[in-house]
Enzyme design. Structure first.
Site, mmCIF file in Angstrom:
data_model
loop_
_atom_site.group_PDB
_atom_site.id
_atom_site.type_symbol
_atom_site.label_atom_id
_atom_site.label_comp_id
_atom_site.label_asym_id
_atom_site.label_seq_id
_atom_site.Cartn_x
_atom_site.Cartn_y
_atom_site.Cartn_z
ATOM 1 N N CYS A 56 -5.613 12.633 12.986
ATOM 2 C CA CYS A 56 -6.173 11.298 12.835
ATOM 3 C C CYS A 56 -5.944 10.581 14.149
ATOM 4 O O CYS A 56 -5.315 11.127 15.056
ATOM 5 C CB CYS A 56 -5.532 10.554 11.673
ATOM 6 S SG CYS A 56 -3.804 10.232 11.944
ATOM 7 N N ASP A 64 4.634 1.041 11.960
ATOM 8 C CA ASP A 64 3.472 0.316 11.426
ATOM 9 C C ASP A 64 3.409 -1.148 11.876
ATOM 10 O O ASP A 64 2.444 -1.849 11.575
ATOM 11 C CB ASP A 64 3.460 0.379 9.890
ATOM 12 C CG ASP A 64 3.030 1.748 9.382
ATOM 13 O OD1 ASP A 64 2.609 2.594 10.193
ATOM 14 O OD2 ASP A 64 3.122 1.976 8.154
ATOM 15 N N ARG A 67 -8.452 -0.765 4.728
ATOM 16 C CA ARG A 67 -7.635 0.275 4.090
ATOM 17 C C ARG A 67 -6.271 -0.275 3.700
ATOM 18 O O ARG A 67 -5.638 0.277 2.795
ATOM 19 C CB ARG A 67 -7.422 1.457 5.059
ATOM 20 C CG ARG A 67 -8.654 2.273 5.312
ATOM 21 C CD ARG A 67 -8.312 3.462 6.176
ATOM 22 N NE ARG A 67 -7.080 4.074 5.684
ATOM 23 C CZ ARG A 67 -6.180 4.693 6.441
ATOM 24 N NH1 ARG A 67 -6.370 4.806 7.720
ATOM 25 N NH2 ARG A 67 -5.100 5.204 5.906
ATOM 26 N N LYS A 72 0.837 -1.211 0.000
ATOM 27 C CA LYS A 72 0.000 0.000 0.000
ATOM 28 C C LYS A 72 0.867 1.255 0.000
ATOM 29 O O LYS A 72 0.642 2.168 -0.790
ATOM 30 C CB LYS A 72 -0.898 -0.007 1.246
ATOM 31 C CG LYS A 72 -1.591 1.310 1.500
ATOM 32 C CD LYS A 72 -2.452 1.261 2.742
ATOM 33 C CE LYS A 72 -1.801 1.706 4.007
ATOM 34 N NZ LYS A 72 -1.542 3.147 4.137
ATOM 35 N N ASN A 73 1.852 1.291 0.903
ATOM 36 C CA ASN A 73 2.613 2.531 1.065
ATOM 37 C C ASN A 73 3.590 2.801 -0.080
ATOM 38 O O ASN A 73 4.152 3.886 -0.169
ATOM 39 C CB ASN A 73 3.364 2.530 2.401
ATOM 40 C CG ASN A 73 2.413 2.764 3.565
ATOM 41 O OD1 ASN A 73 1.220 3.000 3.360
ATOM 42 N ND2 ASN A 73 2.922 2.684 4.778
ATOM 43 N N ARG A 121 -0.150 14.774 12.897
ATOM 44 C CA ARG A 121 0.434 14.562 11.569
ATOM 45 C C ARG A 121 0.380 15.788 10.665
ATOM 46 O O ARG A 121 -0.306 15.793 9.646
ATOM 47 C CB ARG A 121 -0.238 13.383 10.879
ATOM 48 C CG ARG A 121 0.019 12.085 11.594
ATOM 49 C CD ARG A 121 -0.697 10.932 10.961
ATOM 50 N NE ARG A 121 0.097 10.240 9.980
ATOM 51 C CZ ARG A 121 -0.274 9.110 9.395
ATOM 52 N NH1 ARG A 121 -1.424 8.574 9.691
ATOM 53 N NH2 ARG A 121 0.473 8.529 8.516
HETATM 54 C C1 UD1 Z 1 4.081 7.177 6.244
HETATM 55 C C2 UD1 Z 1 3.271 5.911 6.071
HETATM 56 C C3 UD1 Z 1 2.730 5.452 7.421
HETATM 57 C C4 UD1 Z 1 3.873 5.284 8.411
HETATM 58 C C5 UD1 Z 1 4.721 6.546 8.482
HETATM 59 C C6 UD1 Z 1 5.970 6.395 9.335
HETATM 60 C C7 UD1 Z 1 2.344 6.097 3.838
HETATM 61 C C8 UD1 Z 1 1.155 6.320 2.982
HETATM 62 N N1 UD1 Z 1 2.158 6.204 5.164
HETATM 63 O O1 UD1 Z 1 3.209 8.176 6.760
HETATM 64 O O2 UD1 Z 1 2.067 4.201 7.235
HETATM 65 O O3 UD1 Z 1 3.350 5.018 9.698
HETATM 66 O O4 UD1 Z 1 5.158 6.915 7.147
HETATM 67 O O5 UD1 Z 1 6.733 5.329 8.889
HETATM 68 O O6 UD1 Z 1 3.423 5.788 3.360
HETATM 69 N N2 UD1 Z 1 5.588 15.128 10.473
HETATM 70 C C9 UD1 Z 1 5.604 16.475 10.742
HETATM 71 N N3 UD1 Z 1 5.540 17.352 9.692
HETATM 72 C C10 UD1 Z 1 5.478 16.926 8.393
HETATM 73 C C11 UD1 Z 1 5.461 15.552 8.128
HETATM 74 C C12 UD1 Z 1 5.515 14.665 9.189
HETATM 75 O O7 UD1 Z 1 5.673 16.882 11.896
HETATM 76 O O8 UD1 Z 1 5.425 17.783 7.484
HETATM 77 C C13 UD1 Z 1 5.616 14.150 11.596
HETATM 78 C C14 UD1 Z 1 4.303 13.362 11.671
HETATM 79 O O9 UD1 Z 1 3.309 14.044 12.393
HETATM 80 C C15 UD1 Z 1 4.747 12.097 12.357
HETATM 81 C C16 UD1 Z 1 6.176 11.906 11.838
HETATM 82 O O10 UD1 Z 1 6.599 13.165 11.348
HETATM 83 O O11 UD1 Z 1 4.775 12.260 13.756
HETATM 84 C C17 UD1 Z 1 6.286 10.860 10.738
HETATM 85 O O12 UD1 Z 1 5.506 11.254 9.623
HETATM 86 P P1 UD1 Z 1 5.835 10.821 8.143
HETATM 87 O O13 UD1 Z 1 7.157 10.099 8.099
HETATM 88 O O14 UD1 Z 1 5.647 11.983 7.261
HETATM 89 O O15 UD1 Z 1 4.696 9.751 7.881
HETATM 90 P P2 UD1 Z 1 3.629 9.719 6.711
HETATM 91 O O16 UD1 Z 1 4.291 10.006 5.412
HETATM 92 O O17 UD1 Z 1 2.431 10.507 7.103
#
Ligand code: UD1
Length: 421
Positions: A117, A306, A398, A22-23, A122
């Site tokens: 969420c 995850d 999902r 998925k990711n 996030r």
């Molecule tokens: C992706 C994965 C999700 C996984 C996560 C961490 C997908 C579709 N989803 O989510 O399954 O759990 O990586 O491995 O691939 N953050 C900020 N600011 C930002 C972006 C992120 O503060 O602009 C924080 C988030 O709130 C979170 C952390 O960084 O606490 C990790 O987020 P991120 O690595 O961006 O995860 P996702 O891409 O949302």
């Protein structure tokens, strides 16, 4: 609303095949926005998040065709409508992955601001500040992030935190930007490598994906020569390895990308789970009683957040006690009270949980609060005494293709039922 009804106590036996990740599929499908000709993908899993992505791509002005596990995405003559509406974004935060490609392709994008969420706030601030360095300007208007730019230009970007989605958004945007983008403290997840492999197979110039520094030289256009096959899902694979261990079974997990799963596999081995590695499969079988270990979630190659909920489900019935520390998301313990309802002994303190093993779990009605929490409850139900009903199973849909069918094939007594909303 659908629920899963599970009669626990059956040792899982047999072979299960892992679906496409998925990711990896989500960013790669959004990568289709960068093309002005059709693109085709194979091994795309049938999941709710993929349906949401398909709907969003159609809303943006692309025609899609999804049959078996093959998806084609083609721009329509009517042009692209660069707006990702709230109704879709609120059901899937990863919708924000269309932002980079839309800005690169059209110089404008309006994407509903993803809200919080169950597992945390996030934010997307790191995505936005990186795109600003590339020349985009943003305003927040009516709950929408509105971005504009003339032509994105390469920039030096240093992430404060190796965000997975941020790395993907910037990598896609930089492919069509002018000049070179250097991304430091980039996320190193295998799905980022898969996205880079896809884009490079279409003429992009990305070096270093999978390392902390990624360099992307912009090109004038991308063109696909043959369908791209999405990598297998390491989180789904890991969930079945744990289910095998917890039920004292023996399961061969086929298409298991174990080279990308070292942190999980070494923890499983430390718990007394025997793993035998084949060319593209792993067989999991516990060596007698399972022992507790500690885990701490970290960006890849550390232990994946995850897998935290599913691993905790296993710790509830290991000998001894283990500490689970969650460092990626601030509120990713929603499964704890549900596991406690099944008889688990878990104490929460800030971002840590102390899990003391109990002789057995007992079946109970429980509720999935998010995708991986839902999976954890399902596998807990598989080894619990009596019947477990996992409600709000749409969370599991999902991210797990045909989970109950795959588990039935392994002998589990599990079925989908409708419960009143
Ligand atoms: C992706 C994965 C999700 C996984 C996560 C961490 C997908 C579709 N989803 O989510 O399954 O759990 O990586 O491995 O691939 N953050 C900020 N600011 C930002 C972006 C992120 O503060 O602009 C924080 C988030 O709130 C979170 C952390 O960084 O606490 C990790 O987020 P991120 O690595 O961006 O995860 P996702 O891409 O949302």
């Amino acid at each position: 609303m659908d629920s899963l009804l599970i009669q626990g106590g059956v040792s899982l036996k047999g072979t299960v095949k892992v679906s496409g990740a998925k990711n990896a599929a989500l960013p790669i499908l959004f990568g289709g926005i960068l093309f002005d000709e059709p693109v085709v993908f194979e091994n795309v899993p049938h999941l709710r998040d993929i349906q949401t992505t398909q709907k969003l791509l159609e809303t943006l002005g692309f025609a899609t065709n999804f049959e078996q596990n093959r998806m084609e995405i083609a721009p329509k003559g009517s042009g692209i409508v660069p707006e990702a509406p709230y109704d879709l974004v609120k059901t899937m935060r990863a919708s924000v992955l269309c932002l980079g490609p839309l800005l690169a392709r059209l110089g404008e994008a309006s994407v509903a601001m993803p809200g919080g969420c169950a597992i945390g706030a996030r934010p997307v601030d790191l995505h936005l500040s990186a795109l600003e360095r590339m020349g985009a300007e943003f305003t927040l208007d009516g709950g929408y992030i509105k971005g504009r730019c003339k032509k994105l230009r390469g920039a030096h970007i240093q992430f404060d935190f190796p965000t997975v989605g941020g790395t993907e958004n910037i990598m896609m945007a930089a492919c069509l930007a002018e000049g070179e983008t250097v991304l430091d403290n980039a996320a190193r997840e295998p799905e980022i490598v898969d996205l880079a492999n896809f884009l490079n197979s279409c003429g992009a110039k990305i070096e270093g994906a999978g390392q902390t520094q990624i360099r992307i030289r912009g090109v004038t256009g991308l063109s696909q020569e043959q369908p791209y096959r999405i990598m297998p899902d390491r989180i789904e694979a890991g969930t079945y390895l744990i289910a095998a261990a917890m039920t004292n079974g023996e399961v061969r997990v086929e298409d298991c990308p174990y080279k990308d799963m070292e942190a999980l596999c070494s923890k499983l081995e430390a718990c007394n789970v025997h793993l035998s590695y084949e060319d593209n499969a792993v067989v999991a079988k516990p060596h007698g009683e399972l022992n507790a270990v500690d885990i701490r979630t970290l960006p890849h190659p550390g232990f994946p957040t995850d897998m935290q909920a599913q691993f905790m489900a296993m710790l509830t019935m290991c000998r001894g006690s283990g500490i689970v520390e969650e460092t990626i998301f601030e509120n990713r313990f929603m499964h704890v009270p549900e596991l406690v309802r099944m008889g688990a002994d878990i104490r929460l303190s800030g971002n840590s949980a102390l899990v003391r093993g109990v002789p057995s779990l007992t079946g109970a009605p429980v509720m999935a609060s998010d995708l991986r929490a839902g999976a954890a409850l399902v596998i807990a139900g598989l080894c619990a005494d009596g019947e477990t009903r996992v409600d709000r199973i749409y969370h599991v849909d999902r991210g797990y293709e045909g989970m109950e069918l795959k588990l039935q094939e392994l002998g589990a007594r599990i079925r989908r039922v409708q419960t009143p909303a």
